[in-house]
Design a protein around this motif. Sequence first.
Motif, PDB file in Angstrom:
ATOM      1  N   ALA A 126       0.831  -1.203   0.000  1.00 47.91           N
ATOM      2  CA  ALA A 126       0.000   0.000   0.000  1.00 47.91           C
ATOM      3  C   ALA A 126       0.865   1.252   0.000  1.00 47.91           C
ATOM      4  CB  ALA A 126      -0.932  -0.005   1.205  1.00 47.91           C
ATOM      5  N   VAL A 127       1.945   1.247   0.787  1.00 50.04           N
ATOM      6  CA  VAL A 127       2.868   2.380   0.818  1.00 50.04           C
ATOM      7  C   VAL A 127       3.461   2.602  -0.567  1.00 50.04           C
ATOM      8  CG1 VAL A 127       5.099   3.194   1.676  1.00 50.04           C
ATOM      9  CG2 VAL A 127       3.458   2.176   3.261  1.00 50.04           C
ATOM     10  N   ARG A 128       3.926   1.522  -1.183  1.00 48.38           N
ATOM     11  CA  ARG A 128       4.545   1.638  -2.505  1.00 48.38           C
ATOM     12  C   ARG A 128       3.552   2.155  -3.543  1.00 48.38           C
ATOM     13  NH1 ARG A 128       4.759  -2.385  -6.102  1.00 48.38           N
ATOM     14  NH2 ARG A 128       4.472  -3.978  -4.496  1.00 48.38           N
ATOM     15  N   TYR A 129       2.317   1.643  -3.487  1.00 50.13           N
ATOM     16  CA  TYR A 129       1.277   2.069  -4.422  1.00 50.13           C
ATOM     17  C   TYR A 129       0.979   3.560  -4.270  1.00 50.13           C
ATOM     18  CZ  TYR A 129      -3.428   2.726  -6.290  1.00 50.13           C
ATOM     19  OH  TYR A 129      -4.514   3.213  -6.972  1.00 50.13           O
ATOM     20  N   LEU A 130       0.737   3.999  -3.045  1.00 53.14           N
ATOM     21  CA  LEU A 130       0.389   5.401  -2.819  1.00 53.14           C
ATOM     22  C   LEU A 130       1.566   6.314  -3.128  1.00 53.14           C
ATOM     23  CD1 LEU A 130      -1.645   4.978   0.494  1.00 53.14           C
ATOM     24  CD2 LEU A 130      -2.559   5.624  -1.743  1.00 53.14           C
ATOM     25  N   ARG A 131       2.762   5.898  -2.717  1.00 53.57           N
ATOM     26  CA  ARG A 131       3.949   6.703  -3.008  1.00 53.57           C
ATOM     27  C   ARG A 131       4.114   6.893  -4.515  1.00 53.57           C
ATOM     28  NH1 ARG A 131       8.068   3.340  -1.838  1.00 53.57           N
ATOM     29  NH2 ARG A 131       8.143   3.821   0.405  1.00 53.57           N
TER      30      ARG A 131
ATOM     31  N   ALA B 134      -0.060   2.564   6.432  1.00 57.44           N
ATOM     32  CA  ALA B 134       0.614   2.999   5.203  1.00 57.44           C
ATOM     33  C   ALA B 134       0.717   4.517   5.155  1.00 57.44           C
ATOM     34  CB  ALA B 134      -0.141   2.474   3.982  1.00 57.44           C
ATOM     35  N   LEU B 135      -0.351   5.196   5.525  1.00 58.58           N
ATOM     36  CA  LEU B 135      -0.345   6.658   5.526  1.00 58.58           C
ATOM     37  C   LEU B 135       0.641   7.204   6.550  1.00 58.58           C
ATOM     38  CD1 LEU B 135      -4.176   7.307   5.129  1.00 58.58           C
ATOM     39  CD2 LEU B 135      -2.401   7.785   3.431  1.00 58.58           C
TER      40      LEU B 135
END
Length: 222
Positions: free
Chosen positions: A23-28, A61-62
Amino acid sequence: MHQLFEPSVNDMKITKESLESQAVRYLRTHILEGHIKLGEKLVESALAKQLELSRSTVRMALNSLVNEGLVIQKPYSGWQVVEINQQDLWELYHLRVALESEAAAMAAKWASCDDKALLADFFQEYQLLCLQHSGDTRRISEMDWQLHQMIIEMCGSERMQSQYKQILYPLQAYIALTHQDYDLSDSASSHQALVQAICAGDAETAAQQARANITPMTRSAD
């Protein structure tokens, strides 16, 4: 609906990456590529539904993106992608100069021979890309950032790596938002003296070349 876990053909490999990390990678990635805009509000419940994840996973993730300087959490109003003005850019530039010049000197002094060999090999790939695919500005830009990150990692300081992310990611997001294009035709060769100094163990020259390789940003008049 965005597909969170759909890899490209080149990325098809077994991974144990956690849902939070994905999720972190996707949002980043979506922030850095400009698909999620600077200043945009992020609704935890909406993201959880969109990405088919629990709210707790999205929240973690946020929080990770807060630590990377890409997201801020505002009391009583939730999450928001960071906004960057000219004053922010001026500060980020000077922080980047300080960190990268010191990291280059540290890498020249203390990086292992194996790490320096990896840097030299990566730089050769970088040169080859610029020579054979000079029009692939996206990939050249990616290798440019990767080279700087590699030098930060080589310095051996986890604290410096953590601080550097808070500078690097907001700058990348700003460039994506403003569609600023830099002349990348001489990208690899402009880093040659820096790489050579690090591999030769010349800390003073490495620091000087690191400073010279960062595009100056002017401070706003107000």
